[in-house]
Write a protein that holds these residues in place. Structure first.
Motif, short mmCIF file in Angstrom:
data_model
loop_
_atom_site.label_atom_id
_atom_site.label_comp_id
_atom_site.label_asym_id
_atom_site.label_seq_id
_atom_site.Cartn_x
_atom_site.Cartn_y
_atom_site.Cartn_z
N THR A 111 3.62 -42.84 -1.97
CA THR A 111 3.46 -44.03 -1.13
C THR A 111 4.81 -44.65 -0.82
N LEU A 112 5.09 -44.82 0.46
CA LEU A 112 6.28 -45.51 0.94
C LEU A 112 5.87 -46.87 1.50
N THR A 113 6.75 -47.85 1.38
CA THR A 113 6.49 -49.18 1.92
C THR A 113 7.37 -49.38 3.15
N LEU A 114 6.74 -49.58 4.30
CA LEU A 114 7.45 -49.80 5.55
C LEU A 114 7.25 -51.24 6.01
N ARG A 115 8.24 -51.75 6.73
CA ARG A 115 8.12 -53.09 7.28
C ARG A 115 8.89 -53.17 8.59
N ILE A 116 8.24 -53.65 9.61
CA ILE A 116 8.88 -53.93 10.90
C ILE A 116 9.01 -55.44 11.03
N GLU A 117 10.24 -55.90 11.17
CA GLU A 117 10.48 -57.34 11.14
C GLU A 117 11.34 -57.75 12.33
N ASP A 118 10.93 -58.85 12.99
CA ASP A 118 11.69 -59.43 14.10
C ASP A 118 12.46 -60.64 13.62
N SER A 119 13.67 -60.85 14.17
CA SER A 119 14.48 -62.01 13.81
C SER A 119 15.22 -62.52 15.03
N GLY A 120 15.65 -63.78 14.97
CA GLY A 120 16.36 -64.38 16.09
C GLY A 120 15.40 -65.03 17.07
N ALA A 121 15.83 -65.15 18.32
CA ALA A 121 15.02 -65.77 19.37
C ALA A 121 14.02 -64.76 19.89
N VAL A 122 12.98 -64.48 19.09
CA VAL A 122 12.02 -63.43 19.41
C VAL A 122 11.14 -63.87 20.57
N PRO A 123 11.03 -63.06 21.64
CA PRO A 123 10.15 -63.43 22.76
C PRO A 123 8.69 -63.26 22.37
N ALA A 124 7.84 -63.92 23.10
CA ALA A 124 6.41 -63.80 22.85
C ALA A 124 5.98 -62.36 23.12
N SER A 125 5.38 -61.73 22.14
CA SER A 125 4.96 -60.33 22.28
C SER A 125 3.75 -60.10 21.40
N GLY A 126 3.23 -58.87 21.45
CA GLY A 126 2.06 -58.54 20.66
C GLY A 126 2.38 -58.49 19.18
N ALA A 127 1.35 -58.45 18.36
CA ALA A 127 1.52 -58.43 16.92
C ALA A 127 1.68 -57.02 16.38
N ASP A 177 11.07 -33.15 9.33
CA ASP A 177 11.97 -32.01 9.55
C ASP A 177 12.23 -31.76 11.03
N GLY A 178 12.35 -32.83 11.79
CA GLY A 178 12.72 -32.70 13.20
C GLY A 178 11.60 -32.25 14.11
N ALA A 179 10.37 -32.14 13.61
CA ALA A 179 9.25 -31.72 14.44
C ALA A 179 8.87 -32.84 15.40
N ALA A 180 7.97 -32.51 16.35
CA ALA A 180 7.51 -33.52 17.31
C ALA A 180 6.87 -34.69 16.56
N PRO A 181 7.23 -35.92 16.93
CA PRO A 181 6.72 -37.08 16.17
C PRO A 181 5.28 -37.42 16.52
N THR A 182 4.63 -38.06 15.59
CA THR A 182 3.31 -38.66 15.83
C THR A 182 3.50 -40.17 15.94
N THR A 183 2.73 -40.81 16.80
CA THR A 183 2.88 -42.24 17.08
C THR A 183 1.70 -43.02 16.54
N HIS A 184 2.01 -44.15 15.89
CA HIS A 184 0.98 -45.02 15.33
C HIS A 184 1.32 -46.46 15.70
N GLN A 185 0.31 -47.29 15.87
CA GLN A 185 0.49 -48.72 16.11
C GLN A 185 0.38 -49.45 14.77
N VAL A 186 1.44 -50.19 14.42
CA VAL A 186 1.47 -50.86 13.12
C VAL A 186 1.78 -52.34 13.33
N PRO A 187 1.34 -53.20 12.43
CA PRO A 187 1.60 -54.64 12.57
C PRO A 187 3.05 -54.98 12.30
N VAL A 188 3.52 -56.04 12.97
CA VAL A 188 4.89 -56.52 12.81
C VAL A 188 4.89 -57.65 11.78
N GLY A 189 5.89 -57.63 10.90
CA GLY A 189 6.03 -58.69 9.91
C GLY A 189 5.18 -58.52 8.68
#
Length: 680
Positions: free
Chosen positions: A194-210, A219-231
């Motif tokens: 288990t890894l712990t990830l965190r996406i965090e915004d700082s500064g004058a953050v514009p209004a955007s989605g959560a 290993d450099g393979a094609a990436p998979t995309t996921h939608q994750v919460p910010v903060g």
């Protein structure tokens, strides 16, 4: 030219004070008695006491020295975000011009680079080093051009003058950062970590989605995309797909208006290890070499060993009850049909066909090898007989065929030319001859790689690959002589350990491999091969540009070179059909952990001597002279403290009470007092 009265007493001050007290007491007594000459005697005492203080008039020829101003320019990586570098350059040039135009003032310009080994911005350390090289009495001010993101702010030097921070950056700056924690250096293959990830915004953050997109690539393979919460902290289970180094890259695409995407990527490198290596050892009969295999495998705590020794063949009938010869019945069906795939390695040690293992079981073992398993045959005399294990379905996977000849002669094993390049036997060649073995089974090689030879250069150790599995044949049962130290012995333990681990597909023992080892921004590119020559290695940088580098052979089968990566990120290596990936630099560069300009880190040092913090975005401040101890900053201005330092060129001293004058005055006054008293 300056004049000063100094005192250099002829006697210690306590003695002088005692003499003064006695003199005053005597004068008071004389006055009380009504002696008419007491005033003259008092003057004489004053002259003598004054002479004892050694008064001199000192004249110094002084030359004024200029004040020194330190202009500290932050040139760390975070200062190249947005237009901070341009802000710093323009402000430094204007300040340099203004300060140089001030009367009696010198400027020292100091640059602060990136810290070594991901230490970040070491601004305070640089200021301390600069102050150590300047006369502190001449420093009138320190002006720092920085975003305030310093990483040694707690190391505040003893500042002799005000420190000012002219801060780069904009009020409108905002940034998004990806961080990964709890990343282990090692993890078990096939089990989630288990890894712990965190996406965090700082500064004058514009209004955007959560939510924000997160791309994951292994290993450099094609990436998979996921939608994750910010903060929010995200618990992400990751399962390693293979042994050795696994490079996992997490990326958040750059958002509109974001300050930088340098902190939107995190590279995690985890070494995959097996939880337990399961080995099945089947000994055809008890012999001295059986203990060698058992000791080797039991000495490794990561190996689960299942060992069966056939103590009595089925045709032997001596009246001894079976339950007295074995603890449990040989579970042939369970081991060779139902659970054969659970083993990483099967070793047949001097095993021959006795009717215990039906042909269908051995045919299943051959299929197990083709599907990725491993079989090692340690041949004894029975391998050359009609009951040889070669005369079974295992013949389709064995790399050599017995000639039915057993050679009972003394010989010394020799590593072949190919063996000197193979990781199982490379570097084992001794400085002194190995001990002898006394028996070799003569075989004719049909396939595979010959690593060691024996009598008359006949094959001794052969390795081969069958499908996705591996097979090894050791054409002697006398390796145990080395462990006993016979004729000096040999590297029996290391040879058998490497052999077993190669068969269990340890990445470090692959004979054809391309990999790199990183140290900061430098990587050592290594290529192991059985070929005598290789082509150049193509290095693809994180920005997509490619470069070819040539490797040099440092030892048989091993080619190396050193490559300095120009940037932090994921590098791809390719040579022929072999490729590899490696991450250079830290998983999260310290310079980009926090990128929004701030004064909070430097405020304690700035406030110490009443300096100021101003934004360059609001314009360049004016410069004033302020007295020491007064506020040195205000709205739109910063102050420098004139130090009025000087250099003394010469010094002259003139005694105020020379000896002849003291003698003359004191004698005249004493005689005058005596005459006045005598007349009376």
């Amino acid at each position: 030219m300056t004049g000063t009265i100094l005192f250099d007493p002829l006697v210690p001050w306590p003695i002088w004070a005692g003499l003064a007290v006695l003199s005053v007491a005597a004068i008071v007594l004389a006055g009380w008695k009504g002696l008419s000459g007491w005033a003259l005697r008092a003057l004489a005492a004053i002259v003598v006491l004054g002479a004892l203080t050694g008064p001199v008039y000192q004249i110094e020829d002084r030359s004024p020295l200029s004040d020194i101003v330190l202009l500290v320019e932050d040139r760390s990586a975070s200062q190249f975000l947005s237009d901070r570098s341009e802000q710093t350059r323009e402000a430094a040039e204007k300040l340099a011009s203004t300060i140089s135009a001030r009367e009696n003032t010198e400027l020292r310009r100091i640059s602060v680079p990136d810290g070594r080994d991901n230490d970040g911005t070491q601004l305070m350390s640089v200021v301390s080093e600069a102050l150590a090289e300047e006369p502190r009495a001449r420093v009138s001010g320190i002006i720092a051009l920085s975003d305030g993101r310093v990483h040694d702010a707690e190391q505040i030097p003893d500042l002799p003058a005000p420190l000012h921070l002219l801060m780069t950056g904009r009020d409108s700056d905002w940034d998004r950062r990806l961080s990964v924690s709890n990343a282990p250096a090692f993890a078990i293959i096939g089990e989630p970590v288990t890894l712990t990830l965190r996406i965090e915004d700082s500064g004058a953050v514009p209004a955007s989605g959560a939510f924000a997109p997160l791309e994951i690539s292994v290993d450099g393979a094609a990436p998979t995309t996921h939608q994750v919460p910010v903060g929010q902290d995200i618990e992400l289970p990751v399962t390693l797909p293979h042994g050795g180094r696994n490079v996992i890259q997490f990326t958040v695409p750059k958002a509109d208006g974001e300050l930088t995407d340098r902190n939107n990527t995190a590279l995690i490198q985890i070494n995959g290890v097996r939880d337990r290596l399961r080995v099945l050892l089947v000994s055809g009969e008890p012999h001295p070499g059986g203990r060698t295999w058992r000791n080797l495998l039991k000495s490794d705590s990561s190996v689960d060993l299942v060992h069966f020794t056939i103590l009595r063949p089925p045709e032997k009938q001596d009246g001894v009850p079976v339950d007295e010869l074995s603890l449990i019945a040989f579970p042939t069906r369970e081991l060779f049909l139902e659970k054969v795939d659970d083993f990483d390695l099967i070793i047949f040690d001097r095993y021959k066909r006795r009717g215990i293992l039906p042909a269908i079981y051995l045919d299943n073992v051959a299929g197990y090898v083709a599907d990725g398993g491993a079989v090692l045959v340690a041949a004894g005399p029975d391998f050359a007989t009609a009951d040889s294990i070669f005369r079974s379905p295992l013949a389709q996977i064995l790399p050599a065929e017995p000639s039915a000849r057993v050679i009972e002669e003394r010989f010394r094993p020799v590593i072949s030319e190919l063996g000197n390049r193979h990781p199982v036997t490379e570097g084992l060649e001794p400085d002194t001859p190995w001990g002898s073995w006394l028996r070799q089974i003569d075989v004719d090689q049909r396939a595979g790689q010959l690593l060691m030879t024996g009598i008359e250069d006949r094959p001794l150790l052969i390795l081969d690959r069958i499908g996705t599995g591996r097979v090894a044949l050791l054409a002697s049962d006398h390796a145990w002589l080395w462990s006993r130290g016979y004729e000096g012995g040999g590297p029996q333990l290391e040879l058998l350990r490497r052999l077993a681990h190669w068969m269990m597909k340890e990445p470090d023992l692959e004979e054809e491999a391309l990999w790199a080892e990183a140290q900061g921004q430098t990587m050592q590119i290594l290529r192991r091969t059985l070929e005598s020559e290789i082509g150049p290695v193509t290095v693809t940088r994180p920005d997509g540009s490619a470069e070819s580098v040539t490797l040099e052979e440092t030892s048989p089968g091993r080619f190396e070179t050193t490559y300095d990566g120009p940037e932090i990120g994921l590098y791809r290596l390719k040579e022929g059909d072999h490729d590899a990936v490696i991450g250079l630099g830290p998983a999260a560069p310290r310079e980009f952990e926090e990128t929004i300009a701030t004064a909070s880190l430097m405020e304690p040092a700035v406030d110490m001597l009443r300096g100021g913090v101003l934004r360059l975005e609001d314009g360049l401040p004016g410069i004033r002279s302020v007295r020491e101890g007064r506020p040195a900053a205000g709205r739109g201005w910063i102050g420098l403290t004139p130090r009025n330092a000087y250099e003394t060129r010469s010094v002259s001293q003139t005694p105020l009470l020379p000896g002849w004058l003291v003698l003359l005055l004191s004698a005249a006054l004493i005689i005058g007092g005596w005459l006045r008293e005598g007349r009376r």
